[in-house]
Design a protein around this motif. Structure first.
Motif, PDB file in Angstrom:
ATOM      1  N   VAL A 110       0.842  -1.200   0.000  1.00  0.00           N
ATOM      2  CA  VAL A 110       0.000   0.000   0.000  1.00  0.00           C
ATOM      3  C   VAL A 110       0.874   1.246   0.000  1.00  0.00           C
ATOM      4  CG1 VAL A 110      -1.744   1.296   1.277  1.00  0.00           C
ATOM      5  CG2 VAL A 110      -1.879  -1.184   1.175  1.00  0.00           C
ATOM      6  N   ILE A 114       0.801   4.351  -2.554  1.00  0.00           N
ATOM      7  CA  ILE A 114       0.617   5.757  -2.160  1.00  0.00           C
ATOM      8  C   ILE A 114       1.757   6.614  -2.693  1.00  0.00           C
ATOM      9  CG2 ILE A 114       0.503   7.361  -0.221  1.00  0.00           C
ATOM     10  CD1 ILE A 114      -0.931   5.244   1.374  1.00  0.00           C
ATOM     11  N   LEU A 141      -3.973  13.388   3.157  1.00  0.00           N
ATOM     12  CA  LEU A 141      -5.123  12.486   3.042  1.00  0.00           C
ATOM     13  C   LEU A 141      -4.658  11.033   3.126  1.00  0.00           C
ATOM     14  CD1 LEU A 141      -8.206  12.332   2.425  1.00  0.00           C
ATOM     15  CD2 LEU A 141      -7.599  12.116   0.023  1.00  0.00           C
ATOM     16  N   SER A 142      -3.537  10.738   2.451  1.00  0.00           N
ATOM     17  CA  SER A 142      -3.102   9.350   2.422  1.00  0.00           C
ATOM     18  C   SER A 142      -2.559   8.896   3.770  1.00  0.00           C
ATOM     19  CB  SER A 142      -2.068   9.144   1.326  1.00  0.00           C
ATOM     20  OG  SER A 142      -0.949   9.951   1.562  1.00  0.00           O
ATOM     21  N   LEU A 144      -3.751   9.478   6.567  1.00  0.00           N
ATOM     22  CA  LEU A 144      -4.865   9.088   7.428  1.00  0.00           C
ATOM     23  C   LEU A 144      -5.187   7.603   7.331  1.00  0.00           C
ATOM     24  CD1 LEU A 144      -7.400  11.951   6.745  1.00  0.00           C
ATOM     25  CD2 LEU A 144      -6.061  11.566   8.798  1.00  0.00           C
ATOM     26  N   THR A 145      -4.863   7.013   6.189  1.00  0.00           N
ATOM     27  CA  THR A 145      -5.247   5.614   6.005  1.00  0.00           C
ATOM     28  C   THR A 145      -4.401   4.675   6.859  1.00  0.00           C
ATOM     29  OG1 THR A 145      -3.690   5.318   4.207  1.00  0.00           O
ATOM     30  CG2 THR A 145      -5.891   6.049   3.609  1.00  0.00           C
ATOM     31  N   PHE A 148      -5.698   3.027  10.109  1.00  0.00           N
ATOM     32  CA  PHE A 148      -6.780   2.087   9.811  1.00  0.00           C
ATOM     33  C   PHE A 148      -6.246   0.799   9.196  1.00  0.00           C
ATOM     34  CE2 PHE A 148      -9.124   5.875  10.472  1.00  0.00           C
ATOM     35  CZ  PHE A 148     -10.319   5.433  11.001  1.00  0.00           C
ATOM     36  N   LEU A 149      -5.273   0.964   8.308  1.00  0.00           N
ATOM     37  CA  LEU A 149      -4.698  -0.227   7.684  1.00  0.00           C
ATOM     38  C   LEU A 149      -4.001  -1.095   8.726  1.00  0.00           C
ATOM     39  CD1 LEU A 149      -3.369   1.302   4.373  1.00  0.00           C
ATOM     40  CD2 LEU A 149      -5.261  -0.288   4.655  1.00  0.00           C
ATOM     41  N   PHE A 151      -4.833  -1.455  11.690  1.00  0.00           N
ATOM     42  CA  PHE A 151      -5.865  -2.166  12.433  1.00  0.00           C
ATOM     43  C   PHE A 151      -6.555  -3.223  11.570  1.00  0.00           C
ATOM     44  CE2 PHE A 151     -10.299  -2.596  13.800  1.00  0.00           C
ATOM     45  CZ  PHE A 151     -10.095  -3.029  15.107  1.00  0.00           C
ATOM     46  N   VAL A 152      -6.831  -2.871  10.325  1.00  0.00           N
ATOM     47  CA  VAL A 152      -7.658  -3.731   9.471  1.00  0.00           C
ATOM     48  C   VAL A 152      -6.886  -4.907   8.897  1.00  0.00           C
ATOM     49  CG1 VAL A 152      -8.849  -3.806   7.255  1.00  0.00           C
ATOM     50  CG2 VAL A 152      -9.330  -1.966   8.856  1.00  0.00           C
ATOM     51  N   ARG A 155      -6.399  -8.376  10.387  1.00  0.00           N
ATOM     52  CA  ARG A 155      -7.605  -9.187  10.490  1.00  0.00           C
ATOM     53  C   ARG A 155      -7.949  -9.861   9.174  1.00  0.00           C
ATOM     54  NH1 ARG A 155     -11.708  -7.246  14.161  1.00  0.00           N
ATOM     55  NH2 ARG A 155     -10.596  -6.569  16.003  1.00  0.00           N
ATOM     56  N   MET A 156      -7.336  -9.388   8.103  1.00  0.00           N
ATOM     57  CA  MET A 156      -7.667  -9.888   6.782  1.00  0.00           C
ATOM     58  C   MET A 156      -6.698 -10.970   6.327  1.00  0.00           C
ATOM     59  SD  MET A 156     -10.157  -8.047   5.600  1.00  0.00           S
ATOM     60  CE  MET A 156     -11.042  -7.244   6.901  1.00  0.00           C
ATOM     61  N   TYR A 157      -5.434 -10.802   6.747  1.00  0.00           N
ATOM     62  CA  TYR A 157      -4.404 -11.690   6.220  1.00  0.00           C
ATOM     63  C   TYR A 157      -3.677 -12.361   7.379  1.00  0.00           C
ATOM     64  CZ  TYR A 157      -5.238  -8.721   2.198  1.00  0.00           C
ATOM     65  OH  TYR A 157      -5.825  -8.026   1.195  1.00  0.00           O
TER      66      TYR A 157
END
Lengths: 197, 197, 221
Positions: A110, A114, A141-142, A144-145, A148-149, A151-152, A155-157
């Motif tokens: 990611v 970016i 803006l980027s 900020l992600t 969240f990434l 945290f997220v 949980r996905m991988y």
């Protein structure tokens, strides 16, 4: 500063080749980890520096901050590529595949996206005043992600990365840790030096 | 309304300095003509006065509650909307609801017959008719500062007379800046600022 | 400081204006719909008959929504800039009202897009939606973030020299924190697996952050 960096780098390279024991069962090439971790670290530092200078630019309208923000992003892009490639090689040696979308690989990917988007945006705008404003806004803006990434994504991988400090204490040998920390410091100094050019 | 103040304004486009340390004052109740060769920065001066553009250094000041309206060849109206829809839309952006009578009155003052053309899409309008509609918007919004960039280009003689009369009538409570190289337009101005090349 | 009410009125005026424009100039809207239809149809044709697992289906749905959205939203400001109306709009309209007006318009067109494409998607891929409300909530939350990030990104690309592709390149990394959980939740809604509601909270929180950040950052443009 140049001398310090030169001495430190030479020292670390020598230590990696002669001093650090080969990592169990992985062979000499696995020592690429001493390259991978510092470059990954710098690419994250560069990302936040770029955003920091972007916010400075928006507040002061001083174009030297825009230049710093752009330079941090360009350096960050180089470092993130180096880190991704060295990480892929280490991954192949350790887990048998160059790529497997492990959380940290996903995060760094990611980061590549970016950085790439930011640099494309800069290249696409010719008016330097507009370019400075627009790219600063995108940089912020980027950024900020990221929380969240962080945290997220886990949980996905499913993760393969070793966590250096597990519940049973430090797993790595102490000399490995020392060299790794020194390498991280060295890479950070190189980044700071390149920023001051 | 007191006026618009330029304090040490500097602005450049790329390497070309348009304004270098300019200090100016535009008072109320006067029509200021801004003249100069093509590329001397007439339109740019108007944009700076309206804070549409920001200077590289120095400041432009006018009272906080002052509202701005402008008439410029760059600023277009919506082709796919009718004359009345355009008029109502822009007035509503400034919190003004126009009655039918008001719309007819504005049409009369600008020489645009709203009975015939009011419900026609402006894509079918001639340049002069669009200019009349844009002037009607300017009158409807009733702002404190008027920035007029070649307001009567493309107008016939009666149209010009109409415009001049309206501008003269409005000047008692407004700050009016008029960028032009047209002799007739320059004649209605109370003061002329000639921009050097 | 302008009154909140007059700003709302301004936002409504912009929404109404864009609605009228979209109704009369249908090209952008039609392109977005046809783009979605074409991608769904091409994927369905090329995988025809194969049994696809839910994870893959969920990913397809969001990829289609994302790229159709880029087709529909990239011109949010640029279309007006090309027509020369953007400077007029910016002069007469309050900046925040313009941003939120455009955001609403984006949200409405994304909603229309989804209402159009979701049934087609479900029929063509023979999707069995187990938890319809979870799916709708996920889509709604996802679209809010997409509209917010898309509007600011569209404002950024207005002055860019190259348009094609740039919007998607910029938008994708910024909306990843929406897509990853949204795809997972969509997958869950297609199966009888247990709902991980914290993911919905993540999307909602990120939506809020995106709206606030857009509002703050837009003033600097």
């Amino acid at each position: 500063m140049n001398k310090i960096i030169f001495l430190l780098t030479t020292g670390i390279v020598a230590a990696i080749i002669f001093f650090v024991p080969p990592i169990k069962g992985l062979g000499e090439l696995a020592k690429i980890i001493f390259f991978h971790v510092p470059t990954a670290w710098v690419s994250v530092v560069a990302f936040f520096s770029s955003a920091f200078f972007a916010s400075k630019f928006l507040r002061t309208n001083n174009f030297s901050f825009d230049e710093l923000s752009a330079r941090a992003a360009k350096l960050g892009f180089v470092f993130v590529l180096l880190s991704t490639i060295s990480g892929a090689i280490f991954s192949k040696l350790t887990w048998g595949a160059y790529w497997n979308w492990d959380p940290r690989q996903t995060t760094i990917f990611v980061l590549i996206l970016i950085y790439g988007a930011y640099l494309t945006l800069r290249a696409a705008i010719t008016d330097e005043k507009i370019r400075a404003k627009v790219s600063a806004v995108y940089s912020l803006l980027s950024v900020l992600t990221v929380p969240f990434l962080v945290f997220v994504i886990p949980r996905m991988y499913f993760s393969l990365h070793p966590s250096p400090i597990s519940s049973s204490g430090v797993e790595m040998d102490s000399e490995v840790v020392i060299v790794l920390v020194a390498a991280v410091v060295d890479a950070t100094l190189i980044f700071v030096r390149l920023m001051r050019r | 309304m007191t006026g618009i103040f330029f304090d040490a304004v500097t602005l450049s486009f790329g390497k070309r300095k348009i304004f270098d340390n300019v200090t100016l004052k535009f008072d109320c109740r006067k029509i200021f003509g801004v003249t100069g060769a093509n590329g001397s920065g007439k339109s740019t001066l108007l944009k700076l006065a309206g804070k549409i553009l920001h200077p590289d250094s120095g400041t432009v000041n006018f009272p906080d509650n002052a509202q701005i309206a402008a008439l410029s060849p760059e600023m277009k109206i919506y082709d796919a909307l009718t004359a009345v829809e355009n008029l109502k839309f822009f007035a509503r952006l400034r919190g003004k609801i126009l009655s039918d009578e008001k719309i007819f009155e504005l049409g009369r003052r600008t020489g645009l017959d709203m009975k015939t053309f009011g419900n026609e899409r402006t894509e079918n309008f001639s340049t002069g008719m669009r200019q009349r509609l844009k002037f009607a918007i300017l009158l409807a919004v009733d702002a404190d500062i008027w920035l007029l960039d070649e307001p009567t280009a493309n107008l016939d003689d009666t149209g010009r007379e109409n415009f001049f009369a309206e501008i003269q009538a409005a000047k008692s409570e407004k700050i009016i800046l008029l960028a032009t190289n047209d002799v007739a337009e320059a004649q209605i101005c109370d003061e002329i600022i000639r921009l050097p090349m | 400081m302008k009154l909140f009410g007059s700003r709302c009125d301004c936002v409504l005026a912009i929404v109404r204006k864009d609605f009228l424009l979209n109704l009369r100039r249908r090209a952008t809207f039609a392109a977005m719909m046809m783009f979605a239809l074409t991608t769904v149809a091409s994927l369905s044709l090329s995988t025809g008959g194969a049994i696809l697992d839910e994870k893959f289906l969920a990913a397809i749905l969001w990829v289609v929504i994302f790229f159709a959205a880029t087709a529909g939203l990239s011109g949010t400001f640029d279309d007006e800039a090309q027509a020369g109306t953007l400077s007029t709009l910016k002069l007469y309209g309050d900046a925040q009202a313009i941003l939120f007006g455009k955001m609403f318009v984006s949200m409405l067109s994304l909603l229309a897009l989804t209402i159009f494409i979701l049934p087609i998607f479900c029929v063509l891929f023979d999707v069995n939606v187990e938890k319809i409300f979870l799916l709708l909530a996920t889509i709604l939350f996802g679209l809010i973030g997409l509209a917010a990030a898309g509007t600011l990104t569209a404002a950024l690309t207005t002055s860019a020299k190259i348009k094609g592709g740039l919007f998607a390149i910029l938008l994708f990394p910024v909306t990843l924190p929406i897509f990853l959980p949204a795809i997972r939740l969509t997958e869950i809604s297609f199966t009888s697996a247990q709902v991980d509601s914290s993911l919905l909270v993540v999307i909602g929180a990120f939506d809020t952050i995106l709206i606030l950040a857009s509002s703050i950052l837009y003033d600097y443009l």
